[in-house]
Design a protein around this motif. Structure first.
Motif, PDB file in Angstrom:
ATOM      1  N   PRO A 260       0.832  -1.208   0.000  1.00 28.24           N
ATOM      2  CA  PRO A 260       0.000   0.000   0.000  1.00 28.24           C
ATOM      3  C   PRO A 260       0.871   1.265   0.000  1.00 28.24           C
ATOM      4  CG  PRO A 260      -0.845  -1.573   1.591  1.00 28.24           C
ATOM      5  CD  PRO A 260       0.490  -2.111   1.112  1.00 28.24           C
ATOM      6  N   ALA A 261       0.385   2.298  -0.655  1.00 24.24           N
ATOM      7  CA  ALA A 261       1.151   3.553  -0.736  1.00 24.24           C
ATOM      8  C   ALA A 261       0.199   4.708  -1.011  1.00 24.24           C
ATOM      9  CB  ALA A 261       2.205   3.462  -1.828  1.00 24.24           C
ATOM     10  N   ARG A 262       0.742   5.941  -0.904  1.00 26.72           N
ATOM     11  CA  ARG A 262      -0.123   7.120  -0.890  1.00 26.72           C
ATOM     12  C   ARG A 262      -0.307   7.768  -2.260  1.00 26.72           C
ATOM     13  NH1 ARG A 262       3.939  10.948   2.710  1.00 26.72           N
ATOM     14  NH2 ARG A 262       5.699  10.861   1.283  1.00 26.72           N
TER      15      ARG A 262
ATOM     16  N   ASN B 269      -2.634   7.407  -5.972  1.00 26.42           N
ATOM     17  CA  ASN B 269      -3.923   6.807  -6.314  1.00 26.42           C
ATOM     18  C   ASN B 269      -3.905   6.236  -7.721  1.00 26.42           C
ATOM     19  OD1 ASN B 269      -3.975   9.225  -7.716  1.00 26.42           O
ATOM     20  ND2 ASN B 269      -6.124   9.665  -7.249  1.00 26.42           N
ATOM     21  N   CYS B 270      -5.045   5.675  -8.124  1.00 27.79           N
ATOM     22  CA  CYS B 270      -5.126   4.976  -9.402  1.00 27.79           C
ATOM     23  C   CYS B 270      -4.858   5.910 -10.571  1.00 27.79           C
ATOM     24  CB  CYS B 270      -6.487   4.308  -9.545  1.00 27.79           C
ATOM     25  SG  CYS B 270      -7.911   5.402  -9.281  1.00 27.79           S
TER      26      CYS B 270
ATOM     27  N   ALA C  27      -5.338  -0.052  -6.230  1.00 29.60           N
ATOM     28  CA  ALA C  27      -6.636  -0.195  -5.574  1.00 29.60           C
ATOM     29  C   ALA C  27      -6.754   0.765  -4.394  1.00 29.60           C
ATOM     30  CB  ALA C  27      -6.832  -1.630  -5.116  1.00 29.60           C
ATOM     31  N   GLY C  28      -7.245   1.959  -4.669  1.00 31.25           N
ATOM     32  CA  GLY C  28      -7.345   2.959  -3.608  1.00 31.25           C
ATOM     33  C   GLY C  28      -5.966   3.278  -3.059  1.00 31.25           C
ATOM     34  N   TYR C  29      -5.851   3.290  -1.709  1.00 35.55           N
ATOM     35  CA  TYR C  29      -4.528   3.467  -1.097  1.00 35.55           C
ATOM     36  C   TYR C  29      -3.828   2.117  -0.936  1.00 35.55           C
ATOM     37  CZ  TYR C  29      -6.128   8.111   0.468  1.00 35.55           C
ATOM     38  OH  TYR C  29      -6.589   9.403   0.534  1.00 35.55           O
ATOM     39  N   LEU C  30      -4.511   1.064  -1.327  1.00 33.05           N
ATOM     40  CA  LEU C  30      -3.977  -0.278  -1.102  1.00 33.05           C
ATOM     41  C   LEU C  30      -2.980  -0.645  -2.201  1.00 33.05           C
ATOM     42  CD1 LEU C  30      -7.309  -1.857   0.177  1.00 33.05           C
ATOM     43  CD2 LEU C  30      -5.228  -1.461   1.523  1.00 33.05           C
TER      44      LEU C  30
ATOM     45  N   VAL D 162     -10.021   3.199   2.648  1.00 36.32           N
ATOM     46  CA  VAL D 162      -8.701   2.822   2.129  1.00 36.32           C
ATOM     47  C   VAL D 162      -8.784   2.223   0.725  1.00 36.32           C
ATOM     48  CG1 VAL D 162      -8.664   0.483   3.096  1.00 36.32           C
ATOM     49  CG2 VAL D 162      -6.507   1.759   2.806  1.00 36.32           C
ATOM     50  N   GLY D 163      -9.952   1.729   0.348  1.00 35.50           N
ATOM     51  CA  GLY D 163     -10.083   1.143  -0.978  1.00 35.50           C
ATOM     52  C   GLY D 163     -10.554   2.120  -2.036  1.00 35.50           C
ATOM     53  N   LEU D 164     -10.745   3.366  -1.674  1.00 31.22           N
ATOM     54  CA  LEU D 164     -11.303   4.346  -2.610  1.00 31.22           C
ATOM     55  C   LEU D 164     -10.218   5.027  -3.438  1.00 31.22           C
ATOM     56  CD1 LEU D 164     -13.955   6.098  -0.343  1.00 31.22           C
ATOM     57  CD2 LEU D 164     -14.306   4.276  -2.003  1.00 31.22           C
ATOM     58  N   GLY D 165     -10.534   5.270  -4.693  1.00 34.07           N
ATOM     59  CA  GLY D 165      -9.612   5.976  -5.568  1.00 34.07           C
ATOM     60  C   GLY D 165      -9.937   7.437  -5.715  1.00 34.07           C
TER      61      GLY D 165
ATOM     62  N   PRO E 178       2.368   7.171   5.418  1.00 34.98           N
ATOM     63  CA  PRO E 178       2.864   6.689   4.122  1.00 34.98           C
ATOM     64  C   PRO E 178       1.797   6.051   3.248  1.00 34.98           C
ATOM     65  CG  PRO E 178       3.506   5.198   5.883  1.00 34.98           C
ATOM     66  CD  PRO E 178       2.861   6.384   6.552  1.00 34.98           C
ATOM     67  N   ILE E 179       0.601   5.883   3.777  1.00 34.10           N
ATOM     68  CA  ILE E 179      -0.458   5.254   2.978  1.00 34.10           C
ATOM     69  C   ILE E 179      -1.599   6.228   2.689  1.00 34.10           C
ATOM     70  CG2 ILE E 179      -2.150   3.373   2.893  1.00 34.10           C
ATOM     71  CD1 ILE E 179      -0.290   1.750   4.675  1.00 34.10           C
ATOM     72  N   GLN E 180      -2.100   6.931   3.691  1.00 32.56           N
ATOM     73  CA  GLN E 180      -3.299   7.752   3.495  1.00 32.56           C
ATOM     74  C   GLN E 180      -3.076   9.236   3.785  1.00 32.56           C
ATOM     75  OE1 GLN E 180      -5.632   4.500   5.673  1.00 32.56           O
ATOM     76  NE2 GLN E 180      -7.238   5.357   4.381  1.00 32.56           N
TER      77      GLN E 180
ATOM     78  N   PRO F  40      -2.845  11.841   1.839  1.00 35.58           N
ATOM     79  CA  PRO F  40      -3.729  12.795   1.160  1.00 35.58           C
ATOM     80  C   PRO F  40      -5.090  12.971   1.842  1.00 35.58           C
ATOM     81  CG  PRO F  40      -2.599  11.454  -0.458  1.00 35.58           C
ATOM     82  CD  PRO F  40      -2.272  10.860   0.892  1.00 35.58           C
TER      83      PRO F  40
END
Lengths: 166, 150
Positions: free
Chosen positions: A27-29, A31-32, A117-120, B71-74, B106-108, B110
């Motif tokens: 996972p990383a920050r 997006n798609c 996939a999102g932030y995943l 977390v799954g949203l783009g 490092p993941i969310q 934004p």
């Protein structure tokens, strides 16, 4: 801070576990949208970073998919009718629900797709249906297809590939 | 302590009134010096400091729920529709120090920058091109706010 594993990916994208796929990153920050443009250092979104000169939807819009169409036109894409592989073009599939953008996937030369996939995680998936019902947008489906000539591909475009066991 | 009904009303009001002026950038300071000055200005309007352990517990509970749910949203737009997003907005200034601690997530990252932008009235990415640069800009702003290091 919460930590996420592939089980979180399967939880948010319930169809994925039954579909052919391969996870390719942690996972990383980004997006798609940034991923499709080969940028793993950006989060391209109307509510975050949006290219100058491209119309941005305001918060009271009824839908935002047309703005994403304009965004990808800015990136060199044109609308096409289907997701079928064409040798001379790179295709993208925009997932949406009731006119609201939810996700974008990019087609590889083999015909299969890559997504963030999102932030995943990033992943390969053979079929677009693998990510239907993505995230909170449970009814999101591939709605709009666009293509860009391979001759227009940025030379520095690359994606991280860290193959994990599936 | 607000009643649940009052919190609900306040949340709705804040979502409805959420500033979109940062689109045009009118509220965004043009220089680094102005950015730091703005942090002091916001600090000056803060309520008197108090034991924030209860605020932190409340924030962490809501923020972790929001993080997990989105977390799954783009798209950040979809995240703004989650009830927990409005609940953090309803915390107002009390949420700012805790959001500043999360901008380097490092993941969310934004997601927390978007909330900070709404609460402060700045563009979420502070006009930076990359997420890393935006996190660094918020970190600098946070130091001036004097709430980042606790």
């Amino acid at each position: 801070l919460p930590a996420y594993s592939p089980s979180d990916l399967y939880d948010r994208f319930p169809r994925l576990a039954q579909e052919a796929h391969q996870i390719t990153s942690e996972p990383a920050r980004y997006n798609c949208v940034a991923f499709v443009e080969g940028r793993t250092d950006q989060y391209i979104d109307p509510e975050a970073h949006w290219p100058a000169g491209v119309d941005r939807p305001s918060l009271d819009e009824d839908e935002d998919l047309p703005y994403y169409q304009t965004l990808f036109k800015h990136f060199g894409y044109e609308v096409c009718s289907d997701p079928l592989l064409e040798d001379d073009y790179v295709k993208i599939a925009l997932y949406a629900n009731d006119g609201w953008f939810a996700h974008v996937a990019i087609q590889m030369p083999s015909g299969r797709w890559r997504s963030k996939a999102g932030y995943l995680h990033d992943l390969f998936h053979d079929r677009l249906e693998a990510l239907e019902g993505c995230g909170l947008a449970q009814n999101a489906r591939p709605t709009l297809f666009m293509r860009r000539s391979r001759t227009n591909e940025p030379k520095d475009q690359e994606w991280p590939v860290i193959l994990l066991p599936t | 302590v607000s009643s649940p009904a009052l919190i609900e009303i306040e949340t709705e009001r804040l979502i409805e009134d959420e500033p979109s002026s940062w689109y045009e950038g009118s509220a965004m300071p043009a220089t680094d010096e102005a950015l730091v000055s703005s942090a002091y200005a916001v600090k000056d309007t803060k309520e008197p400091r108090r034991d924030d352990s209860q605020d932190r517990a409340e924030f962490d509970l809501i923020a972790d729920e929001l993080a997990s749910a989105t977390v799954g949203l783009g798209s950040l737009r979809a995240a703004t529709r989650h009830p927990a997003y409005g609940e953090i907005l309803a915390m107002g200034q009390r949420a700012v120090p805790f959001l500043l601690e999360r901008v380097e997530d490092p993941i969310q990252g934004p997601l927390w920058m978007r909330l900070l932008g709404s609460l402060i009235g700045f563009p979420p990415m502070l006009r930076m091109d990359t997420v890393a640069d935006a996190a660094e800009a918020w970190r600098i702003w946070g130091h001036a706010f004097d709430s980042f290091v606790r």
